[in-house]
Design a protein around this motif. Sequence first.
Motif, PDB file in Angstrom:
ATOM      1  N   GLU A  12     -86.899 -87.365   2.854  1.00  0.00           N
ATOM      2  CA  GLU A  12     -86.690 -88.177   1.654  1.00  0.00           C
ATOM      3  C   GLU A  12     -86.876 -89.660   1.932  1.00  0.00           C
ATOM      4  OE1 GLU A  12     -82.821 -87.155   0.247  1.00  0.00           O
ATOM      5  OE2 GLU A  12     -83.483 -85.319  -0.764  1.00  0.00           O
ATOM      6  N   ALA A  13     -86.692 -90.064   3.186  1.00  0.00           N
ATOM      7  CA  ALA A  13     -86.853 -91.480   3.539  1.00  0.00           C
ATOM      8  C   ALA A  13     -88.281 -91.960   3.314  1.00  0.00           C
ATOM      9  CB  ALA A  13     -86.452 -91.705   4.994  1.00  0.00           C
ATOM     10  N   ALA A  14     -89.245 -91.030   3.307  1.00  0.00           N
ATOM     11  CA  ALA A  14     -90.635 -91.420   3.093  1.00  0.00           C
ATOM     12  C   ALA A  14     -90.861 -91.982   1.691  1.00  0.00           C
ATOM     13  CB  ALA A  14     -91.559 -90.225   3.317  1.00  0.00           C
ATOM     14  N   SER A  15     -89.964 -91.714   0.759  1.00  0.00           N
ATOM     15  CA  SER A  15     -90.113 -92.228  -0.602  1.00  0.00           C
ATOM     16  C   SER A  15     -89.326 -93.509  -0.834  1.00  0.00           C
ATOM     17  CB  SER A  15     -89.674 -91.162  -1.613  1.00  0.00           C
ATOM     18  OG  SER A  15     -88.294 -90.859  -1.442  1.00  0.00           O
ATOM     19  N   ALA A  16     -88.584 -93.985   0.172  1.00  0.00           N
ATOM     20  CA  ALA A  16     -87.813 -95.218   0.017  1.00  0.00           C
ATOM     21  C   ALA A  16     -88.759 -96.408  -0.166  1.00  0.00           C
ATOM     22  CB  ALA A  16     -86.922 -95.445   1.231  1.00  0.00           C
ATOM     23  N   ARG A  17     -88.335 -97.358  -0.979  1.00  0.00           N
ATOM     24  CA  ARG A  17     -89.177 -98.524  -1.255  1.00  0.00           C
ATOM     25  C   ARG A  17     -88.978 -99.637  -0.234  1.00  0.00           C
ATOM     26  NH1 ARG A  17     -93.224 -96.754  -4.370  1.00  0.00           N
ATOM     27  NH2 ARG A  17     -92.360 -95.016  -5.573  1.00  0.00           N
ATOM     28  N   ASP A  18     -87.822 -99.652   0.398  1.00  0.00           N
ATOM     29  CA  ASP A  18     -87.555-100.680   1.393  1.00  0.00           C
ATOM     30  C   ASP A  18     -86.502-100.162   2.355  1.00  0.00           C
ATOM     31  OD1 ASP A  18     -85.175-100.776   0.004  1.00  0.00           O
ATOM     32  OD2 ASP A  18     -85.531-102.727  -0.896  1.00  0.00           O
ATOM     33  N   LEU A  63     -92.525 -89.769  13.369  1.00  0.00           N
ATOM     34  CA  LEU A  63     -93.043 -90.894  12.593  1.00  0.00           C
ATOM     35  C   LEU A  63     -94.401 -90.575  11.987  1.00  0.00           C
ATOM     36  CD1 LEU A  63     -92.100 -94.061  14.695  1.00  0.00           C
ATOM     37  CD2 LEU A  63     -91.022 -93.214  12.615  1.00  0.00           C
ATOM     38  N   ALA A  64     -95.239 -89.885  12.738  1.00  0.00           N
ATOM     39  CA  ALA A  64     -96.559 -89.519  12.207  1.00  0.00           C
ATOM     40  C   ALA A  64     -96.418 -88.625  10.982  1.00  0.00           C
ATOM     41  CB  ALA A  64     -97.380 -88.817  13.287  1.00  0.00           C
ATOM     42  N   ALA A  65     -95.455 -87.706  11.013  1.00  0.00           N
ATOM     43  CA  ALA A  65     -95.236 -86.819   9.861  1.00  0.00           C
ATOM     44  C   ALA A  65     -94.757 -87.610   8.650  1.00  0.00           C
ATOM     45  CB  ALA A  65     -94.230 -85.736  10.219  1.00  0.00           C
ATOM     46  N   LEU A  66     -93.911 -88.614   8.871  1.00  0.00           N
ATOM     47  CA  LEU A  66     -93.441 -89.445   7.757  1.00  0.00           C
ATOM     48  C   LEU A  66     -94.585 -90.287   7.188  1.00  0.00           C
ATOM     49  CD1 LEU A  66     -89.942 -90.636   9.036  1.00  0.00           C
ATOM     50  CD2 LEU A  66     -90.459 -88.865   7.347  1.00  0.00           C
ATOM     51  N   ILE A  67     -95.431 -90.835   8.049  1.00  0.00           N
ATOM     52  CA  ILE A  67     -96.589 -91.592   7.563  1.00  0.00           C
ATOM     53  C   ILE A  67     -97.519 -90.668   6.778  1.00  0.00           C
ATOM     54  CG2 ILE A  67     -98.665 -92.855   8.258  1.00  0.00           C
ATOM     55  CD1 ILE A  67     -96.085 -94.471   8.486  1.00  0.00           C
ATOM     56  N   ASP A  68     -97.687 -89.435   7.251  1.00  0.00           N
ATOM     57  CA  ASP A  68     -98.532 -88.476   6.528  1.00  0.00           C
ATOM     58  C   ASP A  68     -97.957 -88.190   5.141  1.00  0.00           C
ATOM     59  OD1 ASP A  68    -100.737 -86.371   6.545  1.00  0.00           O
ATOM     60  OD2 ASP A  68     -98.970 -85.128   6.162  1.00  0.00           O
ATOM     61  N   ALA A  69     -96.628 -88.031   5.054  1.00  0.00           N
ATOM     62  CA  ALA A  69     -96.000 -87.784   3.758  1.00  0.00           C
ATOM     63  C   ALA A  69     -96.239 -88.957   2.809  1.00  0.00           C
ATOM     64  CB  ALA A  69     -94.505 -87.537   3.937  1.00  0.00           C
ATOM     65  N   ILE A  70     -96.138 -90.188   3.320  1.00  0.00           N
ATOM     66  CA  ILE A  70     -96.417 -91.366   2.506  1.00  0.00           C
ATOM     67  C   ILE A  70     -97.884 -91.387   2.097  1.00  0.00           C
ATOM     68  CG2 ILE A  70     -96.535 -93.887   2.561  1.00  0.00           C
ATOM     69  CD1 ILE A  70     -94.079 -93.772   4.474  1.00  0.00           C
ATOM     70  N   ASN A  71     -98.754 -91.084   3.045  1.00  0.00           N
ATOM     71  CA  ASN A  71    -100.196 -91.086   2.801  1.00  0.00           C
ATOM     72  C   ASN A  71    -100.582 -90.089   1.711  1.00  0.00           C
ATOM     73  OD1 ASN A  71    -102.879 -91.775   3.162  1.00  0.00           O
ATOM     74  ND2 ASN A  71    -103.140 -90.598   5.042  1.00  0.00           N
TER      75      ASN A  71
END
Length: 384
Positions: A128-134, A151-159
């Motif tokens: 859920e942190a991947a959707s945080a705005r700040d 971290l790579a998985a979180l960047i992928d989720a954002i991407n």
Amino acid sequence: MMDVRHLEELLDVALKNAPRASDVLLSPGSPVLASVLGELHPVTEGLPALLTEADTAAMARALLENRPHAKADHAATGSADLALALPSGTRLRANVFLRLGATAMVFRRLPDVVPTAASLGLPRLVTEAASARDGLVVVAGSTGSGKSTTLAALIDAINQTRAVHVITLEDPVEYLHAPRRALVTQRELGQDFQEFASGLRAAMRQAPQVILVGEIRDRDTAEAALRAAETGHLVLCTVHSTDCGGMVSRLAGLFEPAEERFARTALAGCLRVAVAQRLAPTVDGARTAVFEVMAPTLRVREMIVSGETEEATFSELIAQGKPHGMIGFPSSLGRLLLAGRVTEETVAAYAADRAEAVRIIDAVRAAAGKTDAAGTVKLEIERG
């Protein structure tokens, strides 16, 4: 003079002979070794029977020759990290280091595909942190615990989900993120910027919404990360620490005593989630992460500012924080055991102590309705 092509050919041969290898180790007085499922195996077909000091030193010189930052690190500290792409297309993370005055190297194979949060089993609060705005998302762990993979998985989720500009500052770049919804600008230490702190300050002028900092290892980087998180950016970072409480102490300890209160207050105000992880072997011979997840509740924020005491610790708050989505290492181990992914022996090896291991296994056996003939739980643990 040996050039880097000789090393690349040697590594290609080693990986063809050991296609399941996660690492290739080059050390004087030893054959080329491949690490397969955590065990070392000699690889000699088409390769030297034993590597000499001259062999490894020459290959290291060739590898470092056109990488001035890594070369300077090696000269100053006795080790250096860098990335290497083989002619076959395989990407490796390399560490060149001295041992007893001789040069040795370890090459870790980097996956071709960026892992997903689901494939890693990341806890809900972390994904859920991947959707945080700040704010600040911190991944803690020791070397080799999979922090970069998380971290790579979180960047992928954002991407996949957000049309934002993501800037990564990495040492070295491990996973390549193709453009999807986001623009992911990946920068490598030594090649694209010289220090994490200066790279982070420069990133603030490059219109990012999300910034990844490969590792916070000094005061200037910590201060820049906190300021970025406080001024409307989502900052993802790693800290070298074994648990969430240690992460707080590690970050606060980077500051002078007169500044520590400021740092703790800033961290308490901008933290979105902290996760610590360790890798444990699974029953199928792979490895999986064991997690500790800390949410920034009011009590957690107060403890970040004031520090732990003998009466109250972060691990205790995490154990009490299940309603808020927090997970302790014992709970994470228990879930893996209940799912049949790890053995009781693994729980015994990775629990904090014998008593904790017994509690975990007892609870899992009770949940699964498993007892021995006498209706009791027996466990033998050996800890070195």
